[in-house]
Design a protein around this motif. Structure first.
Motif, short mmCIF file in Angstrom:
data_model
loop_
_atom_site.label_atom_id
_atom_site.label_comp_id
_atom_site.label_asym_id
_atom_site.label_seq_id
_atom_site.Cartn_x
_atom_site.Cartn_y
_atom_site.Cartn_z
N LEU A 41 -14.25 47.33 -58.31
CA LEU A 41 -15.15 46.19 -58.14
C LEU A 41 -14.61 44.99 -58.90
O LEU A 41 -14.38 45.05 -60.11
CB LEU A 41 -16.55 46.55 -58.63
CG LEU A 41 -17.60 45.43 -58.58
CD1 LEU A 41 -17.84 45.00 -57.14
CD2 LEU A 41 -18.90 45.90 -59.23
N ILE A 42 -14.40 43.86 -58.18
CA ILE A 42 -13.85 42.65 -58.80
C ILE A 42 -14.96 41.69 -59.22
O ILE A 42 -14.98 41.18 -60.34
CB ILE A 42 -12.89 41.94 -57.84
CG1 ILE A 42 -11.77 42.90 -57.39
CG2 ILE A 42 -12.29 40.70 -58.49
CD1 ILE A 42 -10.92 43.42 -58.51
N SER A 43 -15.91 41.43 -58.31
CA SER A 43 -16.97 40.48 -58.62
C SER A 43 -18.16 40.69 -57.70
O SER A 43 -18.06 41.37 -56.66
CB SER A 43 -16.46 39.03 -58.48
OG SER A 43 -16.10 38.77 -57.13
N ILE A 44 -19.32 40.10 -58.07
CA ILE A 44 -20.53 40.14 -57.26
C ILE A 44 -21.04 38.72 -57.10
O ILE A 44 -21.17 37.98 -58.07
CB ILE A 44 -21.62 41.02 -57.90
CG1 ILE A 44 -21.11 42.43 -58.15
CG2 ILE A 44 -22.87 41.07 -57.02
CD1 ILE A 44 -22.08 43.32 -58.91
N ASP A 45 -21.35 38.33 -55.85
CA ASP A 45 -21.82 36.97 -55.58
C ASP A 45 -23.17 37.05 -54.86
O ASP A 45 -23.30 37.71 -53.84
CB ASP A 45 -20.79 36.24 -54.70
CG ASP A 45 -21.14 34.76 -54.54
OD1 ASP A 45 -21.91 34.25 -55.36
OD2 ASP A 45 -20.62 34.14 -53.59
#
Length: 250
Positions: free
Chosen positions: A84-88
């Motif tokens: 997981l890299i990021s959540i937007d």
């Protein structure tokens, strides 16, 4: 029919692949599926230029079903190994899950990455499936295969002679020694264990392994040594079972 395909129709490969599947109890080590309805294949974890597919150590290979084998080679979307890299937060269902077969509208875009597949945006449901920790039932077994393979291919072997003038090869693991006597197909091995701070070695029994290749004898000797020095009862039992399977069937 190209030359590579012919290799995998060779009877030597078929016999080798059967040994690997038998060792793995005719189940996929990725998803644990087996039975008549599952197509099982043998995957090489390493590739050595110039070697035929059946000239590897058994520990270089593992049994996978057709689907898991395809994922291993990046032919279909992996179902494990994502980061997981990021959540937007889009504040609404304005995004689309890119996971194959999903395409659901999503509010939370999870950017994930796989070293063999690249980047992908998925929703909250799919993220739990794709980034879960590796829960393979055979995880410990695969780790042992990797350790055995590493020892077989990367350990240094030297030649010496017994008091009777017969040659043997030996290799060190930690502060212990593995000796292999005899020639191809007529081997035996012996462990020499050494306690830290003690100068002498404690030589074990000579184990006869007739009709076994040098490569397989190295595997069996290493398995025996690891099982002897391990303090973990689960690991010792796993190694005992693996030794019995390889010695009886190979």
């Amino acid at each position: 029919m190209d030359g590579q395909r012919k290799l995998y129709l060779n009877k030597n490969w078929m016999l080798f692949a059967e040994k690997v599947k038998h060792r793995d109890k005719w189940k996929c080590l990725q998803c644990a599926r087996g039975g008549d309805h599952v197509i099982l294949q043998v995957h090489h974890d390493i590739y050595i230029p110039g070697k035929a597919p059946w000239e590897y150590a058994l520990s270089d290979c593992r049994t996978l079903c057709k689907g898991c084998h395809a994922r291993e080679h990046g032919l279909i979307e992996p179902n494990r190994g994502w980061t997981l890299i990021s959540i937007d937060d889009l504040d609404g269902l304005d995004g689309t899950c890119q996971r194959k077969g999903c395409n659901a509208p999503i509010r939370y875009e999870h950017l994930i990455y796989h070293p063999q597949w690249g980047y992908m945006v998925v929703g909250s449901t799919c993220i739990e499936y794709l980034t879960q920790e590796d829960r393979l039932l055979s995880g410990n077994l695969i780790k042992q295969y990797q350790n055995i393979s590493k020892f077989v291919h990367k350990s240094n072997w030297s030649t010496d002679f017994t008091k009777q003038g017969k040659p043997y090869i030996y290799s060190k693991y930690q502060h212990h020694i593995i000796r292999i006597y005899g020639k191809e197909g007529q081997h035996s091995f012996q462990l020499a264990l050494k306690k830290k701070g003690v100068k002498w070695y404690d030589f074990g029994n000579v184990i006869q392994l007739p009709r076994k290749s040098t490569l397989l004898v190295k595997e069996l000797a290493y398995i025996t040594l690891k099982g002897t020095i391990s303090d973990n009862e689960e690991e010792k039992e796993l190694l005992r079972n693996l030794y019995r399977e390889l010695r009886a069937y190979s």
